[in-house]
Motif scaffolding. Sequence first.
Motif, PDB file in Angstrom:
ATOM      1  N   ILE A 174       0.836  -1.186   0.000  1.00 26.38           N
ATOM      2  CA  ILE A 174       0.000   0.000   0.000  1.00 26.38           C
ATOM      3  C   ILE A 174       0.872   1.237   0.000  1.00 26.38           C
ATOM      4  O   ILE A 174       1.967   1.236   0.560  1.00 26.38           O
ATOM      5  CB  ILE A 174      -0.977   0.008   1.213  1.00 26.38           C
ATOM      6  N   GLN A 175       0.378   2.282  -0.670  1.00 32.74           N
ATOM      7  CA  GLN A 175       1.080   3.561  -0.764  1.00 32.74           C
ATOM      8  C   GLN A 175       0.116   4.666  -0.354  1.00 32.74           C
ATOM      9  O   GLN A 175      -1.006   4.756  -0.863  1.00 32.74           O
ATOM     10  CB  GLN A 175       1.569   3.786  -2.201  1.00 32.74           C
ATOM     11  N   PHE A 176       0.553   5.502   0.597  1.00 38.18           N
ATOM     12  CA  PHE A 176      -0.223   6.653   1.058  1.00 38.18           C
ATOM     13  C   PHE A 176       0.432   7.938   0.570  1.00 38.18           C
ATOM     14  O   PHE A 176       1.656   8.034   0.490  1.00 38.18           O
ATOM     15  CB  PHE A 176      -0.240   6.723   2.595  1.00 38.18           C
ATOM     16  N   GLN A 177      -0.387   8.942   0.281  1.00 37.48           N
ATOM     17  CA  GLN A 177       0.115  10.294   0.134  1.00 37.48           C
ATOM     18  C   GLN A 177      -0.663  11.126   1.145  1.00 37.48           C
ATOM     19  O   GLN A 177      -1.889  11.238   1.047  1.00 37.48           O
ATOM     20  CB  GLN A 177      -0.061  10.853  -1.272  1.00 37.48           C
ATOM     21  N   ASN A 178       0.053  11.681   2.107  1.00 34.45           N
ATOM     22  CA  ASN A 178      -0.557  12.268   3.293  1.00 34.45           C
ATOM     23  C   ASN A 178      -1.423  11.183   3.939  1.00 34.45           C
ATOM     24  O   ASN A 178      -0.920  10.105   4.205  1.00 34.45           O
ATOM     25  CB  ASN A 178      -1.298  13.543   2.932  1.00 34.45           C
TER      26      ASN A 178
END
Lengths: 108, 114
Positions: free
Chosen positions: B47-51
């Motif tokens: 998984i990749q989060f931005q903010n």
Amino acid sequence: GIQVEQSPPDLILQEGANSTLRCNFSDSVNNLQWFHQNPWGQLINLFYIPSGTKQNGRLSATTVATERYSLLYISSSQTTDSGVYFCAVAETGNQFYFGTGTSLTVIP
Amino acid sequence: EAGVAQSPRYKIIEKRQSVAFWCNPISGHATLYWYQQILGQGPKLLIQFQNNGVVDDSQLPKDRFSAERLKGVDSTLKIQPAKLEDSAVYLCASSLVGSVIEQFFGPGTRLTVL
């Protein structure tokens, strides 16, 4: 996703020898990194190199983006260079894809 | 500058139990990644989060894995219930946002499921 192939899978060197590791990728990328995973599992950044050539001490890397490959050169190898070397690539804003790595053993 | 912090470093659980991992990224890094690395393989993005928003979770087994990044800083990854095949090293990484995306990794959490 982008396919990343690394060669050779395994490499054994005598201390002081030079080596070249290769990373081929299946699609155009905007980001490419080389990492060294030490025996404790930590991934250490070596180079951020989406194109061109960089050098850092005994290590250097070259990426030819138009031909979809990157090379990592290790000169005068030392036992502390042992570990697994990974190449990771990504298109801008997209996920990174890692190769299966090259396992390097440097013998004193 | 402090690097990416992860805890615990090691965890041993039995199958069907639950487990949670914690990650604190480099200060100012808006993007946070969780990877799974099975022995002998390269890391695979989970998984990749931005903010605090999810950018990519296409490879996250959502029936048993969940992740959150409240307030856009720290993140937790949970497995519930664990299976034998979840035995792996779980790596957290962070990066700045932009065209130059250089990732920096934490030390990882080694999970063994018995």
